[in-house]
Design a protein around this motif. Structure first.
Motif, short mmCIF file in Angstrom:
data_model
loop_
_atom_site.label_atom_id
_atom_site.label_comp_id
_atom_site.label_asym_id
_atom_site.label_seq_id
_atom_site.Cartn_x
_atom_site.Cartn_y
_atom_site.Cartn_z
N LYS A 185 0.65 -1.09 0.51
CA LYS A 185 0.04 -0.18 0.03
C LYS A 185 0.65 0.73 -0.02
CE LYS A 185 -1.90 -1.88 3.94
NZ LYS A 185 -2.59 -1.63 5.20
N SER A 186 2.27 1.24 0.03
CA SER A 186 3.23 2.37 0.67
C SER A 186 3.91 2.25 -0.41
CB SER A 186 3.43 2.08 1.68
OG SER A 186 2.39 2.71 3.09
N THR A 187 4.38 1.39 -0.81
CA THR A 187 6.01 1.80 -2.55
C THR A 187 4.70 3.20 -3.30
OG1 THR A 187 4.62 -0.47 -4.11
CG2 THR A 187 6.08 -0.90 -2.30
N THR A 188 6.15 3.43 -3.49
CA THR A 188 6.29 4.11 -4.66
C THR A 188 5.66 3.62 -5.69
OG1 THR A 188 7.90 4.73 -3.26
CG2 THR A 188 7.32 6.01 -5.23
N PHE A 189 6.27 2.86 -6.61
CA PHE A 189 5.79 2.42 -7.69
C PHE A 189 4.66 1.42 -7.59
CE2 PHE A 189 9.54 4.50 -7.51
CZ PHE A 189 9.37 5.52 -8.91
N MET A 190 3.68 1.62 -8.61
CA MET A 190 3.16 -0.07 -8.66
C MET A 190 3.20 -0.79 -8.12
SD MET A 190 0.26 1.54 -12.01
CE MET A 190 -0.90 0.35 -11.77
N GLY A 461 20.36 -19.82 -33.49
CA GLY A 461 20.00 -19.09 -34.25
C GLY A 461 18.49 -18.25 -34.27
N SER A 462 17.88 -18.41 -32.86
CA SER A 462 17.28 -18.02 -32.84
C SER A 462 17.66 -16.68 -30.82
CB SER A 462 15.62 -18.20 -32.11
OG SER A 462 14.63 -17.66 -31.11
N GLU A 463 17.10 -15.57 -31.29
CA GLU A 463 17.44 -14.51 -30.40
C GLU A 463 16.35 -13.96 -29.19
OE1 GLU A 463 21.00 -11.19 -28.76
OE2 GLU A 463 21.32 -12.47 -31.00
N LEU A 464 16.00 -13.45 -27.93
CA LEU A 464 14.56 -13.34 -27.94
C LEU A 464 14.57 -12.23 -27.59
CD1 LEU A 464 13.20 -16.99 -27.07
CD2 LEU A 464 13.00 -15.70 -28.94
N ASP A 465 14.93 -11.30 -27.99
CA ASP A 465 15.16 -9.94 -27.79
C ASP A 465 14.29 -9.09 -27.35
OD1 ASP A 465 18.08 -10.01 -26.91
OD2 ASP A 465 18.66 -9.13 -28.79
N ALA A 466 13.86 -8.34 -26.26
CA ALA A 466 12.28 -7.57 -26.82
C ALA A 466 12.27 -6.39 -25.81
CB ALA A 466 11.38 -8.65 -25.49
N ASP A 467 11.70 -5.28 -26.73
CA ASP A 467 11.13 -4.25 -25.97
C ASP A 467 10.12 -3.67 -25.49
OD1 ASP A 467 13.93 -2.85 -26.30
OD2 ASP A 467 13.18 -3.22 -28.79
N VAL A 468 10.09 -3.28 -24.47
CA VAL A 468 8.14 -3.11 -23.27
C VAL A 468 8.09 -2.07 -23.45
CG1 VAL A 468 7.63 -5.01 -21.97
CG2 VAL A 468 9.26 -5.94 -23.33
N THR A 469 7.11 -1.75 -23.66
CA THR A 469 6.50 -0.31 -22.81
C THR A 469 5.12 -0.64 -22.33
OG1 THR A 469 7.70 0.79 -25.07
CG2 THR A 469 5.43 1.25 -24.11
N VAL A 470 5.12 -0.34 -20.85
CA VAL A 470 3.51 -0.75 -19.98
C VAL A 470 3.46 0.62 -19.33
CG1 VAL A 470 3.13 -1.58 -18.45
CG2 VAL A 470 4.42 -2.62 -19.41
N VAL A 471 1.56 1.13 -19.61
CA VAL A 471 1.31 2.96 -19.33
C VAL A 471 0.37 1.79 -18.26
CG1 VAL A 471 -0.09 4.58 -19.70
CG2 VAL A 471 1.60 3.54 -21.36
N GLN A 472 0.37 2.09 -17.49
CA GLN A 472 -1.03 1.55 -16.33
C GLN A 472 -1.11 2.13 -14.94
OE1 GLN A 472 0.85 -2.10 -14.00
NE2 GLN A 472 2.84 -0.69 -14.61
N GLY A 473 -1.98 2.89 -14.43
CA GLY A 473 -2.79 3.03 -13.33
C GLY A 473 -3.63 2.58 -13.09
N ARG A 474 -3.98 2.64 -12.02
CA ARG A 474 -4.50 1.97 -10.54
C ARG A 474 -5.12 3.45 -8.90
NH1 ARG A 474 -0.40 -1.45 -6.76
NH2 ARG A 474 -1.00 -2.46 -8.24
N LEU A 475 -6.46 3.24 -9.14
CA LEU A 475 -6.82 3.53 -7.61
C LEU A 475 -6.96 2.88 -6.54
CD1 LEU A 475 -8.58 5.97 -6.68
CD2 LEU A 475 -10.55 5.21 -7.69
N GLN A 476 -6.71 3.39 -5.77
CA GLN A 476 -6.00 2.71 -4.44
C GLN A 476 -6.97 3.27 -3.00
OE1 GLN A 476 -2.61 0.73 -2.95
NE2 GLN A 476 -2.49 1.64 -1.74
N VAL A 477 -7.77 2.19 -2.40
CA VAL A 477 -8.29 2.90 -1.12
C VAL A 477 -8.18 1.64 -0.27
CG1 VAL A 477 -10.25 3.31 -0.25
CG2 VAL A 477 -9.77 3.91 -2.22
N GLU A 478 -7.36 2.06 1.27
CA GLU A 478 -7.49 1.39 1.88
C GLU A 478 -7.87 1.48 3.62
OE1 GLU A 478 -3.72 1.98 4.60
OE2 GLU A 478 -2.78 3.24 2.82
N PHE A 479 -7.67 1.32 4.10
CA PHE A 479 -8.59 1.46 5.58
C PHE A 479 -8.12 0.28 6.72
CE2 PHE A 479 -11.44 -1.79 3.27
CZ PHE A 479 -12.15 -2.70 4.45
#
Length: 479
Positions: A185-190, A461-479
């Motif tokens: 609940k308190s980490t800076t990132f998701m 002969g196979s090279e599984l390189d990857a470029d990843v882009t992630v966009v995300q959002g969150r609504l969080q409520v705690e009690f």
């Protein structure tokens, strides 16, 4: 007064002489007059003397010093849900929980395979729990559904407080890593990033002893497997249904350099053994919990289940200066690899994994990250919440993640193309930008953007390189 007594005496003398005139009576009367005269002299001397000083009063007794009385506990205290306290015994009880609703869009451009696109709208966490304390005993129980999965438990802890500094805890809990011990609940990132994925310092059923001081903490834990895991049936041998086990020690030191500066330094070590279970897997993804754990998804960094056991050594560091916070961790994982006699596709020589991250955050609204005595960060206290006429708290952050799995080498038993995980045991580099808005201390809206690059080795002969882009959002409520 002297004249009055003399006149009175003469009148008495004359009357006495007229009535009797005897010598004996005259002598007696003279004696009385002399006595009265002497008495009169004494009285005159007393009247002429200065008045005697009044006796000094006895000194007042010093007031008894008493300690201020401890205020009576509030029967009900609001912490975004009521915390009930019995004034007589001090026993407490509180209902707790959290909801995290996420939207994620992820795109992966892959070499040798089709590009992959995923979009998800679901609850990251729906959790409900309770906590309380009676005398020296305390408890915390919390569980729920994660990413649409089945119900499971996070915290399931029974605590006995030996004193104000030392506790013994039994149950499903954590024991390592600054970021790992900071509540979700308190980490800076998701998400905790590749570092958190690879060290695998999550919840396990453990017996822990924790001792805290004003600026230090010591941890020791004997650990099993997660409380959510079904009974072990044996990984490579059905007659060896032995649960994995481990032991962790951790120490932190957090001097307060000034009123506005706090430093955190920590180190921990862990040894694990797989027991009779399948091997440990070391995998990571680009800052999202929504990922299929196969090569067709966004997880392209994994060794497969190759670990017979491992030893992890890690360092922690953080510095908080008012609204600015800098944090980082680094770990080296020495993997004892499964023997090729048990699995030709997974087995091989032992190898090392190196992983680290560095992060910085800043509150333009002036808040600071609160530090806990046990070596973790706590909930942000909003200085100017919406209901007080403010705009809430705003936090801006950035993080860099790194992981290197390339020390895992091919064995000589089967062809490299057949060795599970060899083609995806590469190098991960990622950058995440984040923004948090806290209208209140218990509510948060978060946005994260992650750009990551995965460099894998060339296998047949196979090279599984990857470029990843992630966009995300969150609504969080705690009690």
């Amino acid at each position: 007064m002297r004249v009055l007594f003399t006149t009175t005496a003469l009148v008495a003398f004359g009357l006495a002489g007229a009535a009797h005139a005897e010598d004996s009576d005259l002598a007696a009367l003279k004696a009385q007059i002399q006595a009265l005269q002497a008495r009169l002299d004494v009285l005159e001397r007393q009247a002429a003397a200065p008045p005697a000083a009044a006796p000094a009063p006895a000194p007042a007794a010093a007031p008894i010093q008493t300690l201020p009385s401890k205020p009576a506990a509030e029967p009900i205290r609001w912490e975004n849900s009521p915390r009930f306290t019995d004034p007589a015994s001090g026993a407490t009880f509180k209902l707790r929980g959290r909801m995290s609703l996420d939207a994620v869009d992820s795109t992966t451009e892959r070499d040798g395979l089709a590009d992959y696109h995923a979009r998800q709208f679901r609850a990251r966490q729906l959790f409900l729990g309770v906590e309380g304390q009676t005398g020296r005993w305390a408890y915390r129980l919390e569980g729920g559904a994660v990413s649409g999965g089945a119900w499971g438990w996070d915290d399931a802890i029974i605590e006995y407080k030996l004193n104000s500094q030392t506790s013994i805890l039994a149950g499903n809990q954590k024991a390592a890593s600054l970021e790992g011990l900071t509540s979700f609940k308190s980490t800076t990132f998701m998400e905790r990033g590749a570092y958190g994925d690879l060290i695998d310092a999550g919840y396990t059923l453990a017996l822990e002893v924790v001792r805290t001081g004003p600026n230090w903490s010591l941890w020791a834990a004997l650990q099993g497997d997660s409380i959510n895991k079904a009974d072990v049936t044996g990984g490579f041998d059905p007659n060896q249904a032995v649960e994995r086990s481990g032991a962790t020690v951790r120490a932190t030191w957090s001097p307060k350099l000034s009123e506005n500066d706090r430093l955190h330094l920590g180190a921990w070590a862990r040894r694990r053994d797989r027991g009779g279970e399948t091997g440990f897997t070391y995998s990571a993804a680009a800052n999202t919990a929504f990922r299929p754990q196969t090569s067709s998804g966004t997880t392209l960094l994994s060794t497969g289940a190759v670990g017979d056991g491992d030893t992890t050594l890690a360092l922690e560091g953080a510095w908080v200066h008012r609204a600015l916070s800098v944090q980082g961790e680094a770990a080296r994982i020495r993997v004892d690899r499964i023997a090729t006699s048990l699995s030709p596709t997974l087995g091989g020589d032992n190898f090392d994994i190196v992983t680290a991250y560095g992060a910085v955050s800043w509150f333009p609204t002036g808040e600071t990250r609160p530090y806990n005595p046990n070596g973790s960060f706590g909930r942000i206290k909003v200085l100017h919440p919406l209901d007080k006429g403010g705009l809430g708290a705003v936090e801006l952050a950035a993080r860099y993640d790194y992981a290197d799995l390339t020390d895992m080498a091919a064995n000589t038993v089967v062809a490299p193309a057949l060795q599970t995980g060899l083609g995806t045991a590469g190098i991960y580099r990622g950058v995440t930008l984040g923004a948090n808005w806290y209208p209140y201390s218990y509510v948060r809206l978060t946005g994260n953007l992650t750009r990551a690059k995965i460099d894998n080795r060339n296998i047949a002969g196979s090279e599984l390189d990857a470029d990843v882009t992630v966009v995300q959002g969150r609504l969080q409520v705690e009690f």
